[in-house]
Write an enzyme that holds these catalytic residues in place. Structure first.
Site, PDB file in Angstrom:
ATOM      1  N   ASP A 254       0.869  -1.175   0.000  1.00 12.08           N
ATOM      2  CA  ASP A 254       0.000   0.000   0.000  1.00 12.08           C
ATOM      3  C   ASP A 254       0.910   1.231   0.000  1.00 12.08           C
ATOM      4  OD1 ASP A 254      -2.368   1.625   0.328  1.00 12.08           O
ATOM      5  OD2 ASP A 254      -1.870   1.822   2.434  1.00 12.08           O
ATOM      6  N   SER A 255       0.317   2.383  -0.236  1.00 10.20           N
ATOM      7  CA  SER A 255       1.085   3.630  -0.155  1.00 10.20           C
ATOM      8  C   SER A 255       1.569   3.881   1.270  1.00 10.20           C
ATOM      9  CB  SER A 255       0.206   4.797  -0.595  1.00 10.20           C
ATOM     10  OG  SER A 255      -0.881   4.932   0.303  1.00 10.20           O
TER      11      SER A 255
ATOM     12  N   TYR B  50      -0.474   8.362  -2.352  1.00  9.02           N
ATOM     13  CA  TYR B  50      -0.464   8.124  -3.802  1.00  9.02           C
ATOM     14  C   TYR B  50      -1.588   8.928  -4.483  1.00  9.02           C
ATOM     15  CZ  TYR B  50       2.499   3.806  -3.655  1.00  9.02           C
ATOM     16  OH  TYR B  50       3.511   2.889  -3.520  1.00  9.02           O
TER      17      TYR B  50
ATOM     18  N   CYS C  75      -4.310  -1.334  -2.075  1.00  3.37           N
ATOM     19  CA  CYS C  75      -4.449   0.109  -2.228  1.00  3.37           C
ATOM     20  C   CYS C  75      -5.368   0.357  -3.424  1.00  3.37           C
ATOM     21  CB  CYS C  75      -3.067   0.709  -2.481  1.00  3.37           C
ATOM     22  SG  CYS C  75      -3.073   2.465  -2.845  1.00  3.37           S
ATOM     23  N   ASN C  76      -6.477   1.042  -3.180  1.00  2.02           N
ATOM     24  CA  ASN C  76      -7.421   1.322  -4.270  1.00  2.02           C
ATOM     25  C   ASN C  76      -6.764   2.167  -5.349  1.00  2.02           C
ATOM     26  OD1 ASN C  76     -10.491   0.709  -3.188  1.00  2.02           O
ATOM     27  ND2 ASN C  76      -9.079   1.164  -1.542  1.00  2.02           N
TER      28      ASN C  76
ATOM     29  N   CYS D 149     -10.780   3.518   0.156  1.00  4.41           N
ATOM     30  CA  CYS D 149      -9.353   3.683   0.423  1.00  4.41           C
ATOM     31  C   CYS D 149      -9.035   2.804   1.624  1.00  4.41           C
ATOM     32  CB  CYS D 149      -9.054   5.146   0.737  1.00  4.41           C
ATOM     33  SG  CYS D 149      -7.384   5.426   1.364  1.00  4.41           S
ATOM     34  N   THR D 150      -7.943   2.048   1.546  1.00  3.18           N
ATOM     35  CA  THR D 150      -7.678   1.074   2.606  1.00  3.18           C
ATOM     36  C   THR D 150      -7.236   1.732   3.923  1.00  3.18           C
ATOM     37  OG1 THR D 150      -5.450   0.719   1.700  1.00  3.18           O
ATOM     38  CG2 THR D 150      -7.173  -0.826   1.033  1.00  3.18           C
ATOM     39  N   HIS D 151      -6.957   3.026   3.886  1.00  4.54           N
ATOM     40  CA  HIS D 151      -6.669   3.717   5.153  1.00  4.54           C
ATOM     41  C   HIS D 151      -7.959   3.958   5.956  1.00  4.54           C
ATOM     42  CE1 HIS D 151      -2.752   4.648   3.341  1.00  4.54           C
ATOM     43  NE2 HIS D 151      -2.351   5.105   4.513  1.00  4.54           N
TER      44      HIS D 151
HETATM   45  N1  DGL Z   1      -4.604   3.222   1.022  1.00  8.04           N
HETATM   46  C1  DGL Z   1      -4.584   3.885  -0.254  1.00  8.04           C
HETATM   47  C2  DGL Z   1      -5.837   3.557  -1.062  1.00  8.04           C
HETATM   48  O1  DGL Z   1      -6.444   2.545  -0.776  1.00  8.04           O
HETATM   49  C3  DGL Z   1      -4.329   5.322  -0.034  1.00  8.04           C
HETATM   50  C4  DGL Z   1      -4.002   6.039  -1.278  1.00  8.04           C
HETATM   51  C5  DGL Z   1      -3.136   7.222  -1.093  1.00  8.04           C
HETATM   52  O2  DGL Z   1      -2.020   7.068  -0.640  1.00  8.04           O
HETATM   53  O3  DGL Z   1      -3.608   8.302  -1.434  1.00  8.04           O
HETATM   54  O4  DGL Z   1      -6.222   4.215  -1.986  1.00  8.04           O
END
Ligand code: DGL
Length: 264
Positions: A11-12, A43, A74-75, A184-186
């Site tokens: 993930d980012s 990201y 990460c989406n 978003c996975t966050h």
């Molecule tokens: N966890 C990432 C996602 O699922 C975050 C993306 C980001 O870093 O902006 O999109």
């Protein structure tokens, strides 16, 4: 050739740990290697070229270590890079995208809220999935500007985080949304805070369990499942702050003690 033995998850930043939690629950016999690209986070506002370059670097690193499958947790990276990854590397990839289909199916009001990063929302995947599964539904889209940073920096339980969430989610609720999709996975780490904002009958969708099920299916269909009795060993690394990643892993109670800094 090196034996291919673990599942790489990236993930980012730390958001993909929400996916890793589901993977660990469903696949206790598998070894996982988590990569948090926190030095490049978020990201969401980066160019496609930059995200593909990071996805390439991380995948090459995983494959050199012996990854047998990669989960893009990460989406944003899924939206921007998964087609590229699938056409360039010899292992299966599992991605994640907002659970629009599920939400569109369950909505009674016909109104679905989506909270995601700008890149995810603007991506082809999101457009196609929405058109295919949610036509006729009213989709309220909101960019969660600043929420990834809230999670990365451990500011989840702060008044500022709550204020941001209220700003993004209250208009959805006032418009009659009964399903909120976390794209978003966050964001799953913000679910307790979101629950304090939305009425109890509003459903919050986190696709992590579905990603874990899909990973299990892909392992099986590619004959890549770990042999019973193989020692399980998990690792995590970050391009950012090692202590922060370790702190989050401990906070979540994940059984990963090998946490290192990476210069990939
Ligand atoms: N966890 C990432 C996602 O699922 C975050 C993306 C980001 O870093 O902006 O999109």
């Amino acid at each position: 050739m090196k034996e291919r033995h673990f599942i790489g998850v990236f993930d980012s930043g730390m958001g993909g740990l929400s996916v890793l939690q589901s993977l660990l629950e469903l696949l206790p016999g598998e070894s996982f290697h988590y990569f948090a690209d926190s030095a490049w986070c978020p990201y969401g506002n980066r160019s496609t070229e930059e995200i593909i370059a990071r996805a390439d670097a991380i995948t090459t690193h995983f494959l050199a270590g012996g990854a047998k499958l990669v989960v893009v947790a990460c989406n944003t990276a899924t939206a921007e890079a998964i087609d590229h990854l699938r056409s360039h590397y010899p292992v299966p990839f599992v991605g994640i995208e907002p659970a629009i289909k599920q939400a569109a199916y369950h909505t009674a009001s016909g109104k679905v809220g989506v909270l995601a990063t700008r890149n995810t929302i603007q991506g082809r995947l999101f457009r196609e999935t929405s058109a295919r599964y949610a036509s006729g539904k009213d989709i309220m889209i909101q960019v969660g500007e600043g929420l990834v940073e809230v999670v990365e920096e451990g500011r989840i339980e702060t008044p500022a985080a709550m204020a941001l969430l209220k700003r993004y989610i209250t208009p959805m609720i006032e418009a009659g949304v009964d399903q909120v999709v976390l794209g978003c996975t966050h964001y799953p780490f913000l679910i307790p805070a979101i629950q304090r904002i939305v009425p109890p009958d509003v459903v919050i969708h986190d696709p992590s369990p579905a990603v874990a099920r899909q990973t299990a299916a892909v392992l099986k269909s590619n004959n890549l499942e770990a042999v019973t009795g193989t020692p399980v060993l998990h690792q995590a690394e970050t391009t950012g702050n090692r202590e922060q990643l370790l702190g989050m892993i401990q906070h979540l109670g994940l059984d990963i003690s090998d946490v290192t800094f990476s210069s990939v």
